[in-house]
Enzyme design. Sequence first.
Site, PDB file in Angstrom:
ATOM      1  N   LYS A  27       9.663  75.551  45.281  1.00 17.53           N
ATOM      2  CA  LYS A  27       9.149  74.231  45.693  1.00 17.53           C
ATOM      3  C   LYS A  27       8.518  74.342  47.087  1.00 17.53           C
ATOM      4  O   LYS A  27       8.959  75.121  47.914  1.00 17.53           O
ATOM      5  CB  LYS A  27      10.302  73.229  45.718  1.00 17.53           C
ATOM      6  CG  LYS A  27      10.987  73.063  44.359  1.00 17.53           C
ATOM      7  CD  LYS A  27      12.312  72.333  44.478  1.00 17.53           C
ATOM      8  CE  LYS A  27      13.321  73.094  45.292  1.00 17.53           C
ATOM      9  NZ  LYS A  27      14.663  72.460  45.329  1.00 17.53           N
ATOM     10  N   THR A  83      13.732  61.719  52.579  1.00 17.73           N
ATOM     11  CA  THR A  83      13.633  62.771  51.550  1.00 17.73           C
ATOM     12  C   THR A  83      15.009  63.342  51.204  1.00 17.73           C
ATOM     13  O   THR A  83      15.108  64.461  50.706  1.00 17.73           O
ATOM     14  CB  THR A  83      12.708  63.907  52.040  1.00 17.73           C
ATOM     15  OG1 THR A  83      13.220  64.370  53.308  1.00 17.73           O
ATOM     16  CG2 THR A  83      11.275  63.471  52.183  1.00 17.73           C
ATOM     17  N   GLY A 105      17.899  64.372  49.179  1.00 15.60           N
ATOM     18  CA  GLY A 105      18.144  64.541  47.738  1.00 15.60           C
ATOM     19  C   GLY A 105      16.918  64.862  46.908  1.00 15.60           C
ATOM     20  O   GLY A 105      16.985  64.815  45.680  1.00 15.60           O
ATOM     21  N   THR A 106      15.814  65.232  47.564  1.00 13.39           N
ATOM     22  CA  THR A 106      14.595  65.528  46.773  1.00 13.39           C
ATOM     23  C   THR A 106      14.822  66.702  45.807  1.00 13.39           C
ATOM     24  O   THR A 106      14.391  66.654  44.652  1.00 13.39           O
ATOM     25  CB  THR A 106      13.388  65.857  47.689  1.00 13.39           C
ATOM     26  OG1 THR A 106      13.820  66.735  48.725  1.00 13.39           O
ATOM     27  CG2 THR A 106      12.779  64.617  48.292  1.00 13.39           C
ATOM     28  N   GLY A 107      15.479  67.746  46.314  1.00  7.37           N
ATOM     29  CA  GLY A 107      15.685  68.942  45.473  1.00  7.37           C
ATOM     30  C   GLY A 107      16.572  68.627  44.280  1.00  7.37           C
ATOM     31  O   GLY A 107      16.298  69.052  43.147  1.00  7.37           O
ATOM     32  N   CYS A 108      17.649  67.876  44.525  1.00  9.01           N
ATOM     33  CA  CYS A 108      18.575  67.514  43.426  1.00  9.01           C
ATOM     34  C   CYS A 108      17.835  66.675  42.386  1.00  9.01           C
ATOM     35  O   CYS A 108      17.954  66.903  41.173  1.00  9.01           O
ATOM     36  CB  CYS A 108      19.752  66.706  43.965  1.00  9.01           C
ATOM     37  SG  CYS A 108      20.719  67.559  45.204  1.00  9.01           S
TER      38      CYS A 108
HETATM   39  N1  LIG Z   1       7.236  64.570  51.733  1.00 12.59           N
HETATM   40  C1  LIG Z   1       7.109  64.809  50.430  1.00 12.59           C
HETATM   41  N2  LIG Z   1       6.112  64.222  49.725  1.00 12.59           N
HETATM   42  C2  LIG Z   1       5.965  64.455  48.401  1.00 12.59           C
HETATM   43  N3  LIG Z   1       6.779  65.271  47.683  1.00 12.59           N
HETATM   44  C3  LIG Z   1       7.783  65.891  48.321  1.00 12.59           C
HETATM   45  C4  LIG Z   1       8.013  65.697  49.726  1.00 12.59           C
HETATM   46  N4  LIG Z   1       9.073  66.454  50.106  1.00 12.59           N
HETATM   47  C5  LIG Z   1       9.490  67.092  48.990  1.00 12.59           C
HETATM   48  N5  LIG Z   1       8.721  66.775  47.916  1.00 12.59           N
HETATM   49  C6  LIG Z   1       8.894  67.273  46.548  1.00 12.59           C
HETATM   50  O1  LIG Z   1      10.285  67.246  46.293  1.00 12.59           O
HETATM   51  C7  LIG Z   1      10.705  68.407  45.591  1.00 12.59           C
HETATM   52  C8  LIG Z   1      11.738  69.148  46.437  1.00 12.59           C
HETATM   53  O2  LIG Z   1      11.074  69.786  47.485  1.00 12.59           O
HETATM   54  P1  LIG Z   1      11.632  70.678  48.660  1.00 12.59           P
HETATM   55  O3  LIG Z   1      11.651  69.833  49.887  1.00 12.59           O
HETATM   56  O4  LIG Z   1      10.790  71.892  48.717  1.00 12.59           O
HETATM   57  O5  LIG Z   1      13.101  71.067  48.209  1.00 12.59           O
HETATM   58  P2  LIG Z   1      14.550  70.653  48.750  1.00 12.59           P
HETATM   59  O6  LIG Z   1      14.652  69.158  48.660  1.00 12.59           O
HETATM   60  O7  LIG Z   1      15.458  71.373  47.801  1.00 12.59           O
HETATM   61  O8  LIG Z   1      14.634  71.158  50.163  1.00 12.59           O
HETATM   62  C9  LIG Z   1       9.444  69.209  45.321  1.00 12.59           C
HETATM   63  O9  LIG Z   1       8.941  68.905  44.034  1.00 12.59           O
HETATM   64  C10 LIG Z   1       8.480  68.743  46.391  1.00 12.59           C
HETATM   65  O10 LIG Z   1       7.155  68.893  45.962  1.00 12.59           O
HETATM   66  C1  LIG Z   2      26.525  67.171  47.329  1.00 10.07           C
HETATM   67  C2  LIG Z   2      25.184  67.625  47.741  1.00 10.07           C
HETATM   68  N1  LIG Z   2      24.500  68.465  46.940  1.00 10.07           N
HETATM   69  C3  LIG Z   2      23.274  68.900  47.307  1.00 10.07           C
HETATM   70  C4  LIG Z   2      22.714  68.487  48.503  1.00 10.07           C
HETATM   71  C5  LIG Z   2      21.370  69.000  48.922  1.00 10.07           C
HETATM   72  O1  LIG Z   2      20.464  68.223  48.333  1.00 10.07           O
HETATM   73  P1  LIG Z   2      18.898  68.434  48.374  1.00 10.07           P
HETATM   74  O2  LIG Z   2      18.341  67.738  47.203  1.00 10.07           O
HETATM   75  O3  LIG Z   2      18.558  69.851  48.535  1.00 10.07           O
HETATM   76  O4  LIG Z   2      18.511  67.575  49.577  1.00 10.07           O
HETATM   77  P2  LIG Z   2      18.779  67.503  51.094  1.00 10.07           P
HETATM   78  O5  LIG Z   2      20.063  68.054  51.557  1.00 10.07           O
HETATM   79  O6  LIG Z   2      17.603  68.289  51.590  1.00 10.07           O
HETATM   80  O7  LIG Z   2      18.678  66.078  51.322  1.00 10.07           O
HETATM   81  C6  LIG Z   2      23.436  67.601  49.301  1.00 10.07           C
HETATM   82  N2  LIG Z   2      22.928  67.160  50.460  1.00 10.07           N
HETATM   83  N3  LIG Z   2      24.685  67.188  48.904  1.00 10.07           N
END
Ligand SMILES: Nc1ncnc2c1ncn2[C@@H]1O[C@H](COP(=O)(O)OP(=O)(O)O)[C@@H](O)[C@H]1O
Ligand SMILES: Cc1ncc(COP(=O)(O)OP(=O)(O)O)c(N)n1
Length: 270
Positions: free
Chosen positions: A175, A208, A210-213
């Site tokens: 991602k 943002t 929880g975007t990854g989850c």
């Molecule tokens: N600011 C943003 N605007 C649009 N899409 C986003 C944004 N941040 C993250 N995403 C999308 O959310 C998903 C998770 O992205 P990422 O931030 O790389 O992972 P994580 O949340 O695990 O750190 C991906 O599909 C990414 O394209």
């Molecule tokens: C319980 C729990 N699981 C996973 C995460 C991490 O979530 P993620 O979607 O990668 O988002 P952020 O930590 O970047 O907000 C979490 N925080 N808690």
Amino acid sequence: MTIGKALTIAGSDSGGGAGIQADLKTFQELDVYGMSVITAVTSQNTLGVHGVYPVPIEGVISQLDAIAEDLSPDAVKTGMLFNQEIIQIVSNKVQKHGWEKIVVDPVMIAKGGHPLLEESAINALINDLIPLSFIVTPNIPEAEAITGIEIKSFDDRKEAAKKICQMGAKHVIIKGGHQPSGSEIIDLLFDGHDFYEFKGNYVNTKHTHGTGCTFSAALTAELAKGKDVIEAVKTAKEFIHLAVENALGIGGGHGPTNHWAYKRNLAASK
Ligand SMILES: Nc1ncnc2c1ncn2[C@@H]1O[C@H](COP(=O)(O)OP(=O)(O)O)[C@@H](O)[C@H]1O
Ligand SMILES: Cc1ncc(COP(=O)(O)OP(=O)(O)O)c(N)n1
């Protein structure tokens, strides 16, 4: 009516934006039946993680066996697994119960910097879980930790994706949220042969959490419905984009995304 069943094996986020809570909300919005195995309880809000309390291993085993006895999942996602022991048990049970369509979100560190996976567990992730995965969904720092490759360019990302497939994953999507490309975020999928780019506009917001989850849960829901990987990634990207674009503005820190937005958008366009 046949309904897809999706299982999340992950940590609980008391703040409701990530972890089990984000996964179940996403499953519900995408019309699959959601089930959960909780690996750890976190005390968390939009300001950060205040505590991590792993579930005793017997509790993790018992939840996994209860699901297997009665409710065979069509797709399974893993999120926060916290330590080596939990990763090994999850890997054993996935094999024993013959679960397929395993989406591995290799959660390592929360946005605020709090570790959600012990460093000593990374090898178990690589050796035990990744080889069982249908798709692995690392962000850029996670892909770096798994492969040891420093990712600065798109070519570095491609090299890391190849290495993760060599570890046994059928697909990997790296991602791009941590490295926007101009006004876009590109998520890069590799299926062992070809690369596919999924592009979306970068939304300038601090909400943002929880975007990854949410992204990996949407992917799991679509796989549980029988969609192929390309279709599933397309929907997951659209789901997370709308969830970020319409974020709720809740809390004083990195707020949660909007899990209703995708379905409301769909309803409005009919
Ligand atoms: N600011 C943003 N605007 C649009 N899409 C986003 C944004 N941040 C993250 N995403 C999308 O959310 C998903 C998770 O992205 P990422 O931030 O790389 O992972 P994580 O949340 O695990 O750190 C991906 O599909 C990414 O394209
Ligand atoms: C319980 C729990 N699981 C996973 C995460 C991490 O979530 P993620 O979607 O990668 O988002 P952020 O930590 O970047 O907000 C979490 N925080 N808690």
